[in-house]
Write an enzyme that holds these catalytic residues in place. Sequence first.
Site, PDB file in Angstrom:
ATOM      1  N   ASN A  14       3.248   3.186  -4.416  1.00  0.00           N
ATOM      2  CA  ASN A  14       3.509   4.468  -3.749  1.00  0.00           C
ATOM      3  C   ASN A  14       4.651   4.272  -2.740  1.00  0.00           C
ATOM      4  O   ASN A  14       4.542   3.434  -1.845  1.00  0.00           O
ATOM      5  CB  ASN A  14       2.210   4.920  -3.061  1.00  0.00           C
ATOM      6  CG  ASN A  14       2.352   6.250  -2.378  1.00  0.00           C
ATOM      7  OD1 ASN A  14       3.366   6.509  -1.727  1.00  0.00           O
ATOM      8  ND2 ASN A  14       1.354   7.106  -2.485  1.00  0.00           N
ATOM      9  N   HIS A  17       6.161   6.014   2.026  1.00  0.00           N
ATOM     10  CA  HIS A  17       6.441   5.579   3.401  1.00  0.00           C
ATOM     11  C   HIS A  17       7.842   5.022   3.592  1.00  0.00           C
ATOM     12  O   HIS A  17       8.279   4.842   4.722  1.00  0.00           O
ATOM     13  CB  HIS A  17       5.330   4.670   3.904  1.00  0.00           C
ATOM     14  CG  HIS A  17       4.062   5.466   4.022  1.00  0.00           C
ATOM     15  ND1 HIS A  17       3.959   6.531   4.889  1.00  0.00           N
ATOM     16  CD2 HIS A  17       2.916   5.442   3.309  1.00  0.00           C
ATOM     17  CE1 HIS A  17       2.773   7.096   4.735  1.00  0.00           C
ATOM     18  NE2 HIS A  17       2.124   6.454   3.772  1.00  0.00           N
ATOM     19  N   HIS A  50       4.069  11.431  -3.432  1.00  0.00           N
ATOM     20  CA  HIS A  50       3.326  12.646  -3.061  1.00  0.00           C
ATOM     21  C   HIS A  50       4.312  13.647  -2.449  1.00  0.00           C
ATOM     22  O   HIS A  50       4.838  13.408  -1.367  1.00  0.00           O
ATOM     23  CB  HIS A  50       2.242  12.243  -2.038  1.00  0.00           C
ATOM     24  CG  HIS A  50       1.349  13.368  -1.616  1.00  0.00           C
ATOM     25  ND1 HIS A  50       0.270  13.174  -0.780  1.00  0.00           N
ATOM     26  CD2 HIS A  50       1.353  14.698  -1.886  1.00  0.00           C
ATOM     27  CE1 HIS A  50      -0.342  14.325  -0.565  1.00  0.00           C
ATOM     28  NE2 HIS A  50       0.292  15.269  -1.219  1.00  0.00           N
ATOM     29  N   ARG A  52       4.497  16.579  -0.528  1.00  0.00           N
ATOM     30  CA  ARG A  52       3.625  17.426   0.300  1.00  0.00           C
ATOM     31  C   ARG A  52       4.253  18.795   0.499  1.00  0.00           C
ATOM     32  O   ARG A  52       5.466  18.942   0.468  1.00  0.00           O
ATOM     33  CB  ARG A  52       3.406  16.759   1.666  1.00  0.00           C
ATOM     34  CG  ARG A  52       2.370  15.674   1.620  1.00  0.00           C
ATOM     35  CD  ARG A  52       2.098  15.129   3.016  1.00  0.00           C
ATOM     36  NE  ARG A  52       0.875  14.352   3.007  1.00  0.00           N
ATOM     37  CZ  ARG A  52      -0.329  14.827   3.351  1.00  0.00           C
ATOM     38  NH1 ARG A  52      -0.464  16.069   3.760  1.00  0.00           N
ATOM     39  NH2 ARG A  52      -1.380  14.057   3.301  1.00  0.00           N
ATOM     40  N   GLU A  77       1.901  13.022  -7.178  1.00  0.00           N
ATOM     41  CA  GLU A  77       0.734  13.506  -6.420  1.00  0.00           C
ATOM     42  C   GLU A  77       1.061  14.843  -5.801  1.00  0.00           C
ATOM     43  O   GLU A  77       2.121  15.001  -5.189  1.00  0.00           O
ATOM     44  CB  GLU A  77       0.416  12.534  -5.284  1.00  0.00           C
ATOM     45  CG  GLU A  77      -0.312  11.310  -5.701  1.00  0.00           C
ATOM     46  CD  GLU A  77      -0.682  10.482  -4.479  1.00  0.00           C
ATOM     47  OE1 GLU A  77      -0.661  11.001  -3.344  1.00  0.00           O
ATOM     48  OE2 GLU A  77      -0.964   9.311  -4.671  1.00  0.00           O
ATOM     49  N   THR A 108      -3.993  11.479   3.127  1.00  0.00           N
ATOM     50  CA  THR A 108      -5.002  12.186   2.340  1.00  0.00           C
ATOM     51  C   THR A 108      -6.372  11.642   2.737  1.00  0.00           C
ATOM     52  O   THR A 108      -6.760  10.560   2.314  1.00  0.00           O
ATOM     53  CB  THR A 108      -4.734  11.965   0.831  1.00  0.00           C
ATOM     54  OG1 THR A 108      -3.336  12.059   0.604  1.00  0.00           O
ATOM     55  CG2 THR A 108      -5.460  12.985  -0.001  1.00  0.00           C
ATOM     56  N   GLU A 158      -9.174   9.372  -9.910  1.00  0.00           N
ATOM     57  CA  GLU A 158      -8.775   8.286  -9.015  1.00  0.00           C
ATOM     58  C   GLU A 158      -9.793   8.261  -7.885  1.00  0.00           C
ATOM     59  O   GLU A 158      -9.959   9.257  -7.166  1.00  0.00           O
ATOM     60  CB  GLU A 158      -7.361   8.491  -8.479  1.00  0.00           C
ATOM     61  CG  GLU A 158      -6.960   7.358  -7.529  1.00  0.00           C
ATOM     62  CD  GLU A 158      -5.474   7.281  -7.249  1.00  0.00           C
ATOM     63  OE1 GLU A 158      -4.658   7.674  -8.096  1.00  0.00           O
ATOM     64  OE2 GLU A 158      -5.129   6.811  -6.146  1.00  0.00           O
ATOM     65  N   HIS A 201      -5.985   4.015  -2.108  1.00  0.00           N
ATOM     66  CA  HIS A 201      -5.924   4.457  -0.715  1.00  0.00           C
ATOM     67  C   HIS A 201      -6.392   3.349   0.218  1.00  0.00           C
ATOM     68  O   HIS A 201      -7.542   2.925   0.152  1.00  0.00           O
ATOM     69  CB  HIS A 201      -6.727   5.741  -0.429  1.00  0.00           C
ATOM     70  CG  HIS A 201      -6.111   6.517   0.705  1.00  0.00           C
ATOM     71  ND1 HIS A 201      -6.274   6.151   2.011  1.00  0.00           N
ATOM     72  CD2 HIS A 201      -5.281   7.590   0.722  1.00  0.00           C
ATOM     73  CE1 HIS A 201      -5.588   6.981   2.776  1.00  0.00           C
ATOM     74  NE2 HIS A 201      -4.977   7.859   2.025  1.00  0.00           N
TER      75      HIS A 201
HETATM   76  N1  PXP Z   1      -3.694   7.359  -4.169  1.00  0.00           N
HETATM   77  C1  PXP Z   1      -3.662   8.594  -3.625  1.00  0.00           C
HETATM   78  C2  PXP Z   1      -4.222   9.722  -4.420  1.00  0.00           C
HETATM   79  C3  PXP Z   1      -3.078   8.813  -2.350  1.00  0.00           C
HETATM   80  O1  PXP Z   1      -3.052  10.052  -1.830  1.00  0.00           O
HETATM   81  C4  PXP Z   1      -2.496   7.723  -1.680  1.00  0.00           C
HETATM   82  C5  PXP Z   1      -1.826   7.939  -0.355  1.00  0.00           C
HETATM   83  O2  PXP Z   1      -0.752   8.795  -0.482  1.00  0.00           O
HETATM   84  C6  PXP Z   1      -2.557   6.459  -2.278  1.00  0.00           C
HETATM   85  C7  PXP Z   1      -3.177   6.303  -3.519  1.00  0.00           C
HETATM   86  C8  PXP Z   1      -1.961   5.246  -1.641  1.00  0.00           C
HETATM   87  O3  PXP Z   1      -2.600   4.991  -0.434  1.00  0.00           O
HETATM   88  P1  PXP Z   1      -2.002   3.921   0.556  1.00  0.00           P
HETATM   89  O4  PXP Z   1      -0.628   4.385   0.919  1.00  0.00           O
HETATM   90  O5  PXP Z   1      -2.955   3.926   1.697  1.00  0.00           O
HETATM   91  O6  PXP Z   1      -1.964   2.609  -0.177  1.00  0.00           O
END
Ligand code: PXP
Length: 251
Positions: A14, A17, A50, A52, A77, A108, A158, A201
Amino acid sequence: MSKQSERALRLGVNIDHVATVRNARGGDTPDPVRAALMAQAAGADGITAHLREDRRHITDADIDGLMGGLTVPLNFEMAATTEMQQIALRHKPHAVCIVPERREERTTEGGLEVAREENRLAHFIAPLREAGCRVSIFIAADKRQIEAAHRIGAQVIELHTGAYCDAHAEGRFDDRDREFEALREMSGFAHDLGLEVHAGHGLTYDTVQPIAAFPEIKELNIGHFIIGEAIFRGLEPAIHEMRRLMDEARG
Ligand code: PXP
């Protein structure tokens, strides 16, 4: 549409960030699309982003860049809104993951309440499936939600690992073990219903292995920790170490 990796346990990286850091200054760097391409080169099986509603990290232009540049699948996402559905139908990413979204949250925070909104969500995901997107629903390890996700026609769930990871980080080990048991049991339950099971997550090098060891899990989506770790060791080594831990856990 990109070809799905054949690996037994896929790693989706992901890159939200990277965009968070870029947006803190409002310029063009660091570029999340460049990070996604580096993650792909480092062995990521997919990229997760994601978009948003408030565009606080990933932007529409980032999605254009990801769709144009990646050869691994994009897991898009999004909240279950008409605007996001239209964007997904325009791009037709490999996968769409429906997540709950509240403007005031930092990330999330919980899973989607599928059971309460079954009818609306069934109608919402139908055109996405028809467009060829693999539809995933981000939910807590809760039987009611899993059954509802199955009923509305999602191909994937998920499981939200945030509560397990938070309990571990805060030293609440009884809570962590309870959350872990729920994740383990519900992975098996969802798999037996015929759903493909993913998780993500808050996963870190410390918390990934017990989850990666579940034989039912096909994909982990990990972002914040990998991007943070990349500051210290670089993106490629940070991804390699996560991959190594996942492979070790699978034996
Ligand atoms: N999966 C989903 C559905 C999420 O919303 C997120 C965070 O955006 C992640 C995975 C990844 O989470 P993290 O950034 O905490 O590893």
